[in-house]
Design a protein around this motif. Structure first.
Motif, PDB file in Angstrom:
ATOM      1  N   GLU A  92       0.833  -1.212   0.000  1.00 33.74           N
ATOM      2  CA  GLU A  92       0.000   0.000   0.000  1.00 33.74           C
ATOM      3  C   GLU A  92       0.869   1.264   0.000  1.00 33.74           C
ATOM      4  N   GLU A 123      -6.118   3.886   1.521  1.00 38.50           N
ATOM      5  CA  GLU A 123      -4.945   3.030   1.742  1.00 38.50           C
ATOM      6  C   GLU A 123      -4.192   3.438   3.005  1.00 38.50           C
ATOM      7  N   HIS A 126      -6.073   1.937   5.739  1.00 36.20           N
ATOM      8  CA  HIS A 126      -5.865   0.475   5.724  1.00 36.20           C
ATOM      9  C   HIS A 126      -4.534   0.095   6.352  1.00 36.20           C
ATOM     10  N   HIS A 199     -11.738  -4.068   4.405  1.00 37.75           N
ATOM     11  CA  HIS A 199     -10.810  -4.016   3.280  1.00 37.75           C
ATOM     12  C   HIS A 199     -11.465  -4.485   1.986  1.00 37.75           C
ATOM     13  N   GLU A 203     -11.787  -2.036  -1.130  1.00 34.75           N
ATOM     14  CA  GLU A 203     -10.909  -2.404  -2.248  1.00 34.75           C
ATOM     15  C   GLU A 203     -11.673  -2.706  -3.531  1.00 34.75           C
TER      16      GLU A 203
HETATM   17 FE   FE2 Z   1      -5.993  -1.307   0.975  1.00 39.53          FE
END
Ligand code: FE2
Ligand code: FE2
Length: 305
Positions: A92, A123, A126, A199, A203
């Motif tokens: 990421e 991201e 994340h 996620h 995503e």
């Molecule tokens: Fe991600």
């Protein structure tokens, strides 16, 4: 053809791209998560749970797996989940830098520009979520091997266009197929399932953008460029996939690392899990003309095909 028609034809892909970016922005506004609030960080880790679906363990189906106690099996999948999350952070960071470079000094009123920044923000959240998750799983810092770290450093600095977006797509898709299984699996620790669920949802938008950009950037690419970038993407994919589970997980799960590494490398079950779950991704790469002979060799070595 009149000049208005010519103009119209040129404007069509641009309008499609705007429509995709606008839809992704709307979707992100309607459904995004703040992991700091959504994930249960406070309840102590319950060692009665796995970190991944056991079938996804690199040792599942081997003689070693049969000999392990259920406690050892769970300890292993927890380390494996932490390793996959740590590799996710590594990628990421590469991805954020590539997207940021790609949109440097471009038109901020372009919906794709605003979507790109939204994706980078996702991201960033994340990576923090994966970092906290790996920490809660009791794992040390797992990083890819030295050569891969340095190749990644070069890639994130120079990769552009379809090479960047197709590599992003491969990393996101491979992670996605695993996480879809883990988020539904009641044997997996609840906080890990929440992480995977967040996620997977966020995503799915990134993957749509990556597919769109890969196709758009490849339009009009000549044979040499397609060959070259197909190979670059395949090598990047090989590095990403072979870095998912660090060989250090075995010792950290209390296993004999030598035996574990030997049996994991020969584990046909794990390879077939990867292959069957990547069929859709390979179909896309094929349709984009990125499955050249040289590229296919690397995908085969990474057990994606
Ligand atoms: Fe991600
Ligand atoms: Fe992503």
């Amino acid at each position: 053809m009149t000049s208005a028609e010519t103009h119209d034809r040129a404007a069509q892909p641009r309008r499609d791209r705007d429509a995709v970016a606008r839809r992704l922005l709307d979707s992100s506004e309607a459904l995004s998560y703040d992991p700091v609030r959504e994930v249960d960080w406070d309840t102590p880790l319950d060692e009665g749970f796995h970190g991944t679906s056991p079938e996804w363990s690199t040792l599942y189906g081997t003689p070693y797996w049969q000999e392990m106690t259920p406690e050892q099996q769970r300890a292993l999948t927890r380390q494996e989940a932490a390793s996959v999350a740590s590799t996710g952070i590594w990628f990421e960071m590469i991805l954020q830098q590539m997207v940021l470079r790609d949109f440097y000094a471009k038109d901020p009123t372009d919906p794709a520009f605003q979507w790109a920044l939204t994706e980078i923000a996702d991201e960033c959240r994340h990576s923090i979520m994966f970092a906290r998750g790996a920490q809660k799983l009791g794992a040390p810092a797992y990083r890819p091997r030295r050569l891969v770290v340095e190749l990644g450093r070069a890639f994130k600095t120079v990769a552009v266009g379809e090479a960047a977006y197709a590599a992003i797509l491969v990393a996101e898709e491979v992670l996605d197929v695993m996480q879809r299984d883990w988020m539904r699996d009641e044997r997996v620790a609840p906080f890990v399932r929440t992480i995977n669920n967040i996620h997977v949802i966020e995503e799915s938008r990134h993957m749509e953008f990556a597919r769109e950009e890969t196709r758009a950037r490849l339009a009009g690419a000549g044979w040499p460029r397609r060959q070259f970038n197909a190979l670059v993407v395949a090598i990047a994919s090989y590095c990403i996939v072979t870095s998912m589970v660090s060989e250090k997980v075995y010792a950290n799960a209390g296993l004999d690392p030598e035996r574990a590494i030997r049996e994991a490398r020969a584990n046909e079950h794990h390879r077939s899990m990867l292959r069957s779950s990547c069929a859709g991704l390979m179909g896309f790469l094929h349709s984009a003309g990125l499955l050249t002979r040289a590229a296919t060799w690397f995908y085969r070595r990474a057990n994606l095909i």
